[in-house]
Design a protein around this motif. Structure first.
Motif, PDB file in Angstrom:
ATOM      1  N   TRP A  10       0.827  -1.222   0.000  1.00 29.52           N
ATOM      2  CA  TRP A  10       0.000   0.000   0.000  1.00 29.52           C
ATOM      3  C   TRP A  10       0.854   1.262   0.000  1.00 29.52           C
ATOM      4  O   TRP A  10       0.482   2.270  -0.604  1.00 29.52           O
ATOM      5  CB  TRP A  10      -0.983  -0.038   1.174  1.00 29.52           C
ATOM      6  CG  TRP A  10      -2.027  -1.081   0.926  1.00 29.52           C
ATOM      7  CD1 TRP A  10      -2.141  -2.306   1.529  1.00 29.52           C
ATOM      8  CD2 TRP A  10      -3.074  -1.035  -0.050  1.00 29.52           C
ATOM      9  NE1 TRP A  10      -3.185  -3.012   0.994  1.00 29.52           N
ATOM     10  CE2 TRP A  10      -3.783  -2.261   0.037  1.00 29.52           C
ATOM     11  CE3 TRP A  10      -3.493  -0.087  -0.976  1.00 29.52           C
ATOM     12  CZ2 TRP A  10      -4.879  -2.547  -0.781  1.00 29.52           C
ATOM     13  CZ3 TRP A  10      -4.581  -0.372  -1.789  1.00 29.52           C
ATOM     14  CH2 TRP A  10      -5.262  -1.582  -1.687  1.00 29.52           C
ATOM     15  N   TYR A  14       0.465   4.269  -2.873  1.00 35.74           N
ATOM     16  CA  TYR A  14       0.211   5.687  -2.605  1.00 35.74           C
ATOM     17  C   TYR A  14       1.417   6.576  -2.889  1.00 35.74           C
ATOM     18  O   TYR A  14       1.261   7.790  -2.988  1.00 35.74           O
ATOM     19  CB  TYR A  14      -0.290   5.878  -1.168  1.00 35.74           C
ATOM     20  CG  TYR A  14      -1.722   5.396  -0.992  1.00 35.74           C
ATOM     21  CD1 TYR A  14      -2.786   6.064  -1.594  1.00 35.74           C
ATOM     22  CD2 TYR A  14      -2.018   4.270  -0.223  1.00 35.74           C
ATOM     23  CE1 TYR A  14      -4.105   5.633  -1.429  1.00 35.74           C
ATOM     24  CE2 TYR A  14      -3.325   3.830  -0.060  1.00 35.74           C
ATOM     25  CZ  TYR A  14      -4.356   4.524  -0.665  1.00 35.74           C
ATOM     26  OH  TYR A  14      -5.659   4.089  -0.511  1.00 35.74           O
ATOM     27  N   TRP A  24     -10.516   2.819  -6.855  1.00 34.66           N
ATOM     28  CA  TRP A  24     -11.502   3.076  -5.807  1.00 34.66           C
ATOM     29  C   TRP A  24     -11.773   4.572  -5.586  1.00 34.66           C
ATOM     30  O   TRP A  24     -12.569   4.940  -4.725  1.00 34.66           O
ATOM     31  CB  TRP A  24     -11.074   2.418  -4.494  1.00 34.66           C
ATOM     32  CG  TRP A  24      -9.688   2.793  -4.017  1.00 34.66           C
ATOM     33  CD1 TRP A  24      -9.368   3.798  -3.160  1.00 34.66           C
ATOM     34  CD2 TRP A  24      -8.450   2.146  -4.362  1.00 34.66           C
ATOM     35  NE1 TRP A  24      -8.014   3.839  -2.949  1.00 34.66           N
ATOM     36  CE2 TRP A  24      -7.426   2.825  -3.672  1.00 34.66           C
ATOM     37  CE3 TRP A  24      -8.110   1.066  -5.177  1.00 34.66           C
ATOM     38  CZ2 TRP A  24      -6.078   2.463  -3.784  1.00 34.66           C
ATOM     39  CZ3 TRP A  24      -6.777   0.709  -5.288  1.00 34.66           C
ATOM     40  CH2 TRP A  24      -5.785   1.395  -4.600  1.00 34.66           C
ATOM     41  N   GLY A  51      -8.942   2.018   7.139  1.00 33.75           N
ATOM     42  CA  GLY A  51      -8.416   1.896   5.774  1.00 33.75           C
ATOM     43  C   GLY A  51      -8.898   3.061   4.930  1.00 33.75           C
ATOM     44  O   GLY A  51      -9.238   2.907   3.758  1.00 33.75           O
ATOM     45  N   GLY A  52      -8.901   4.234   5.534  1.00 35.61           N
ATOM     46  CA  GLY A  52      -9.457   5.423   4.870  1.00 35.61           C
ATOM     47  C   GLY A  52      -8.648   5.866   3.658  1.00 35.61           C
ATOM     48  O   GLY A  52      -9.181   6.533   2.772  1.00 35.61           O
ATOM     49  N   GLY A  53      -7.373   5.504   3.617  1.00 39.14           N
ATOM     50  CA  GLY A  53      -6.540   5.880   2.466  1.00 39.14           C
ATOM     51  C   GLY A  53      -6.598   7.379   2.210  1.00 39.14           C
ATOM     52  O   GLY A  53      -6.449   8.190   3.143  1.00 39.14           O
ATOM     53  N   ASP A  73      -5.063   4.211   8.556  1.00 40.96           N
ATOM     54  CA  ASP A  73      -4.614   3.476   7.369  1.00 40.96           C
ATOM     55  C   ASP A  73      -3.206   2.965   7.627  1.00 40.96           C
ATOM     56  O   ASP A  73      -2.438   3.594   8.350  1.00 40.96           O
ATOM     57  CB  ASP A  73      -4.625   4.372   6.133  1.00 40.96           C
ATOM     58  CG  ASP A  73      -4.665   3.535   4.851  1.00 40.96           C
ATOM     59  OD1 ASP A  73      -5.763   3.378   4.280  1.00 40.96           O
ATOM     60  OD2 ASP A  73      -3.603   3.020   4.433  1.00 40.96           O
ATOM     61  N   ASP A  99      -1.921  -0.944  11.106  1.00 38.05           N
ATOM     62  CA  ASP A  99      -2.615  -2.058  10.465  1.00 38.05           C
ATOM     63  C   ASP A  99      -3.829  -2.389  11.343  1.00 38.05           C
ATOM     64  O   ASP A  99      -3.676  -2.616  12.555  1.00 38.05           O
ATOM     65  CB  ASP A  99      -1.652  -3.256  10.383  1.00 38.05           C
ATOM     66  CG  ASP A  99      -2.240  -4.414   9.598  1.00 38.05           C
ATOM     67  OD1 ASP A  99      -3.426  -4.737   9.793  1.00 38.05           O
ATOM     68  OD2 ASP A  99      -1.494  -5.009   8.794  1.00 38.05           O
ATOM     69  N   ALA A 100      -4.998  -2.404  10.741  1.00 40.04           N
ATOM     70  CA  ALA A 100      -6.229  -2.614  11.508  1.00 40.04           C
ATOM     71  C   ALA A 100      -6.271  -3.974  12.200  1.00 40.04           C
ATOM     72  O   ALA A 100      -7.065  -4.177  13.115  1.00 40.04           O
ATOM     73  CB  ALA A 100      -7.450  -2.474  10.594  1.00 40.04           C
ATOM     74  N   ARG A 115     -14.602   1.267   3.915  1.00 43.28           N
ATOM     75  CA  ARG A 115     -14.934   1.018   2.498  1.00 43.28           C
ATOM     76  C   ARG A 115     -13.705   0.386   1.839  1.00 43.28           C
ATOM     77  O   ARG A 115     -12.682   1.026   1.681  1.00 43.28           O
ATOM     78  CB  ARG A 115     -15.315   2.318   1.779  1.00 43.28           C
ATOM     79  CG  ARG A 115     -15.491   2.143   0.259  1.00 43.28           C
ATOM     80  CD  ARG A 115     -15.926   3.433  -0.386  1.00 43.28           C
ATOM     81  NE  ARG A 115     -16.046   3.322  -1.821  1.00 43.28           N
ATOM     82  CZ  ARG A 115     -15.091   3.648  -2.709  1.00 43.28           C
ATOM     83  NH1 ARG A 115     -13.912   4.100  -2.287  1.00 43.28           N
ATOM     84  NH2 ARG A 115     -15.306   3.525  -3.989  1.00 43.28           N
ATOM     85  N   ALA A 116     -13.839  -0.897   1.568  1.00 45.98           N
ATOM     86  CA  ALA A 116     -12.851  -1.616   0.758  1.00 45.98           C
ATOM     87  C   ALA A 116     -11.512  -1.855   1.450  1.00 45.98           C
ATOM     88  O   ALA A 116     -10.474  -1.843   0.798  1.00 45.98           O
ATOM     89  CB  ALA A 116     -12.643  -0.922  -0.590  1.00 45.98           C
TER      90      ALA A 116
HETATM   91  C1  LIG Z   1      -9.143   0.054  -1.850  1.00 43.98           C
HETATM   92  S1  LIG Z   1      -8.427   1.168  -0.744  1.00 43.98           S
HETATM   93  C2  LIG Z   1      -9.839   2.061  -0.137  1.00 43.98           C
HETATM   94  C3  LIG Z   1      -9.460   3.378   0.488  1.00 43.98           C
HETATM   95  C4  LIG Z   1     -10.623   4.173   1.056  1.00 43.98           C
HETATM   96  N1  LIG Z   1     -11.350   3.445   2.072  1.00 43.98           N
HETATM   97  C5  LIG Z   1     -11.559   4.646  -0.022  1.00 43.98           C
HETATM   98  O1  LIG Z   1     -12.726   4.288   0.007  1.00 43.98           O
HETATM   99  O2  LIG Z   1     -11.091   5.420  -0.866  1.00 43.98           O
HETATM  100  C6  LIG Z   1      -8.014   0.131   0.627  1.00 43.98           C
HETATM  101  C7  LIG Z   1      -7.337   0.868   1.739  1.00 43.98           C
HETATM  102  O3  LIG Z   1      -7.208   0.031   2.860  1.00 43.98           O
HETATM  103  C8  LIG Z   1      -5.924   0.200   3.406  1.00 43.98           C
HETATM  104  N2  LIG Z   1      -5.641  -1.065   4.087  1.00 43.98           N
HETATM  105  C9  LIG Z   1      -5.516  -2.292   3.537  1.00 43.98           C
HETATM  106  N3  LIG Z   1      -5.319  -3.218   4.471  1.00 43.98           N
HETATM  107  C10 LIG Z   1      -5.295  -2.550   5.661  1.00 43.98           C
HETATM  108  C11 LIG Z   1      -5.112  -2.950   7.010  1.00 43.98           C
HETATM  109  N4  LIG Z   1      -4.914  -4.231   7.331  1.00 43.98           N
HETATM  110  N5  LIG Z   1      -5.142  -2.005   7.963  1.00 43.98           N
HETATM  111  C12 LIG Z   1      -5.327  -0.703   7.649  1.00 43.98           C
HETATM  112  N6  LIG Z   1      -5.512  -0.262   6.398  1.00 43.98           N
HETATM  113  C13 LIG Z   1      -5.497  -1.182   5.413  1.00 43.98           C
HETATM  114  C14 LIG Z   1      -5.028   0.508   2.231  1.00 43.98           C
HETATM  115  O4  LIG Z   1      -3.841   1.171   2.585  1.00 43.98           O
HETATM  116  C15 LIG Z   1      -5.960   1.355   1.379  1.00 43.98           C
HETATM  117  O5  LIG Z   1      -5.854   2.716   1.705  1.00 43.98           O
END
Ligand SMILES: C[S@@+](CC[C@H](N)C(=O)[O-])C[C@H]1O[C@@H](n2cnc3c(N)ncnc32)[C@H](O)[C@@H]1O
Length: 215
Positions: A10, A14, A24, A51-53, A73, A99-100, A115-116
């Motif tokens: 990730w 980014y 996304w 995972g707000g990115g 995130d 990491d969540a 979301r995602a």
């Molecule tokens: C597909 S993107 C979606 C980003 C955002 N939620 C959106 O709707 O634009 C997935 C996001 O989840 C984050 N992510 C993935 N696995 C994660 C984890 N285990 N803990 C925290 N963040 C995570 C990534 O870094 C990425 O920003």
């Protein structure tokens, strides 16, 4: 996937791609905003975007007067990009790089939004670790709004495999403590105008743990 390689993946995304160069990207996170309103969140509600990115959800919440918004995130680059976009308004939100599946929440929230992110957890132990954090962080009576690819959605995202859900299978992962109260399908239009099928589910955390409830 190991936590380190997940983080490296990730971080790479980014640092190499702009906000609107990822599938996304949403100009307006309307389905999330609608559901946050529908669960009755007020300006004082504590909301966390897991995972707000670089999502613009935080901008919209801050602009609507929400005073207790947190973005978590695992990518520091994503958090820095979101903060840079918000400029001075970034100070009105809290930011966590973690990491969540290993994060230890230090406060509790009225609304958990994802979301995602959850759908990337393809291993049972990671999903269990995520649900443990959800249980620790969400207040009794609080709401979890979780969006994933739907059963007819893509099998991969950002080059990674995902697990697709419907509201029922997602609920089975969360356990009996979380009651499904709302759900909807959503066709997300990517920046290159293809559609991805999402499901958004809303779960309410029981006021009493199921093993103590009367029914
Ligand atoms: C597909 S993107 C979606 C980003 C955002 N939620 C959106 O709707 O634009 C997935 C996001 O989840 C984050 N992510 C993935 N696995 C994660 C984890 N285990 N803990 C925290 N963040 C995570 C990534 O870094 C990425 O920003």
């Amino acid at each position: 996937m190991q936590n380190e390689s997940r983080q490296a993946h990730w971080e790479g995304v980014y640092t190499q791609k702009g906000e609107s160069e990822v599938s996304w990207f949403q100009d307006n996170p309307a389905p999330s905003l609608e559901l946050i309103k529908k669960v009755g969140a007020t300006a004082a509600s504590a909301i966390i975007d897991i995972g707000g990115g670089t999502s613009r959800l935080v901008d919209n919440l801050v602009d609507r007067g929400f005073e207790d918004v947190t973005v978590l995130d695992l990518s520091d680059a994503a958090i820095q990009a979101a903060k840079a976009r918000l400029k001075g308004r970034a100070a009105q939100a809290r930011w966590i790089v973690a990491d969540a599946t290993v994060w230890e929440p230090v406060k509790s929230y009225d609304v958990w939004h994802d979301r995602a992110a959850f759908h990337f957890l393809t291993e049972e132990r990671d999903r269990a670790a995520y649900v443990l954090r959800l249980q620790r962080a969400l207040k009794a009576g609080g709401y979890a709004i979780i969006a994933t690819f739907a059963l007819d959605g893509p099998e991969r995202c950002s080059g990674l495999p995902v697990v697709r859900y419907d509201p029922e299978s997602l609920g089975q992962n969360l356990g009996r403590e979380f009651q499904l109260v709302d759900s909807r399908k959503h066709a997300h239009a990517t920046p290159w105008a293809s559609n991805q099928s999402f499901q958004f589910s809303v779960f309410r955390r029981c006021l009493k743990p199921p093993h103590l409830s009367d029914d």
